[in-house]
Enzyme design. Structure first.
Site, PDB file in Angstrom:
ATOM      1  N   GLN A 177     -51.011 -11.871  23.383  1.00 53.98           N
ATOM      2  CA  GLN A 177     -52.198 -12.313  23.615  1.00 53.98           C
ATOM      3  C   GLN A 177     -52.644 -13.733  22.755  1.00 53.98           C
ATOM      4  O   GLN A 177     -53.705 -13.659  22.064  1.00 53.98           O
ATOM      5  CB  GLN A 177     -52.987 -11.086  22.915  1.00 53.98           C
ATOM      6  N   SER A 178     -51.535 -14.447  22.660  1.00 56.22           N
ATOM      7  CA  SER A 178     -51.888 -15.711  21.951  1.00 56.22           C
ATOM      8  C   SER A 178     -52.848 -16.587  22.223  1.00 56.22           C
ATOM      9  O   SER A 178     -52.979 -16.916  23.644  1.00 56.22           O
ATOM     10  CB  SER A 178     -50.555 -16.424  21.628  1.00 56.22           C
ATOM     11  N   ASN A 179     -54.042 -16.691  21.620  1.00 57.43           N
ATOM     12  CA  ASN A 179     -55.086 -17.734  22.038  1.00 57.43           C
ATOM     13  C   ASN A 179     -54.500 -19.228  22.145  1.00 57.43           C
ATOM     14  O   ASN A 179     -54.790 -19.911  23.036  1.00 57.43           O
ATOM     15  CB  ASN A 179     -55.963 -18.042  20.913  1.00 57.43           C
TER      16      ASN A 179
END
Length: 255
Positions: A72-74
């Site tokens: 879920q890395s921005n």
């Protein structure tokens, strides 16, 4: 900074907002630098890194960007959006860093956005092995070269130059100018400290300006001892990239 190639991905200066209610509750005057308002996709301070990483990629003739990060890395999602802005193909490697197997975590949020952005998605079974994740990225890049593409890799590990940290040197300059226009001088600046580039870059920018404000980094992955050494190393490497003679001491790095 001007000697480093850069692509324009933001909408310029991000605002400083006073957080009246929370500041009152804490008994302090509290302001937030609103990098969530940065103009690319859903915003965030990683836009600043990408302007310098992809600037270097553009100078090398890249048409594809590869990046690794948590599922879920921005940062990964913004890299995919930045690639599309430039007309490049995004290739993202998602690491199993968080012990969650529920359907929503694995299929919604930034994972879904990566799909909507048309990113090629690879999965990596480890979550805390930066060197192995980078090696796998390089192997994917080699295969892409065999397909006739020109990939640029944004590595995660500390063995690679902290080019993205230049974006936070610039952020320090921007923030300092805003505060001076407002006639304000903070007692502390507080920054999350993960890869270390936000923390190190901002610290280098402040000291290069002669701004001695304490820069406090809040660890989000490692313990304070490990993070202190990481930020100190990254800061000194950023000084080297700038060709500046500013000295970053052990006492400058507060985590």
């Amino acid at each position: 900074l001007a000697v480093h190639p850069k692509v324009d991905l933001s909408q310029g200066e991000t605002p400083l907002d006073r957080l009246e209610n929370l500041g009152r509750r804490l008994g302090i005057e509290l302001w937030a630098k609103r990098d969530d308002c940065n103009g690319l996709a859903m915003g965030g301070n990683k836009v600043r890194q990408l302007e310098y990483y992809l600037g270097r990629g553009a100078a090398e003739g890249a048409d594809t960007v590869l990046i690794t990060g948590a599922l879920q890395s921005n940062f990964v999602c913004l890299a995919a959006a930045a690639a599309r802005r430039l007309g490049w193909q995004p290739v993202v490697q998602l690491e199993d860093r968080v012990p969650k197997d529920d359907l929503f975590y694995r299929t919604s949020g930034n994972f879904l956005l990566n799909q909507l952005l048309g990113a090629r998605i690879h999965h990596f079974p480890q979550g805390e092995n930066e060197a192995a994740a980078d090696r796998n990225l390089d192997e994917i890049a080699a295969r892409l070269r065999g397909e006739g593409r020109h990939p640029y890799v944004i590595h995660l590990g500390i063995e690679h130059p902290p080019v993205g940290g230049l974006g936070y040197v610039e952020a320090a300059c921007e923030t300092r100018q805003q505060l001076q226009r407002m006639g304000r001088e903070p007692s502390y600046l507080v920054i999350p400290s993960g890869s270390g580039l936000t923390h190190a870059g901002f610290l280098v920018g402040a000291r290069a300006l002669g701004w001695q404000v304490p820069v406090l980094g809040v660890c989000v992955r490692r313990d304070a001892i490990q993070q202190h050494q990481r930020v100190l190393r990254r800061a000194r490497e950023i000084v080297g990239l700038l060709g500046n003679d500013v000295e970053i001491t052990e006492q400058d790095v507060i985590v």
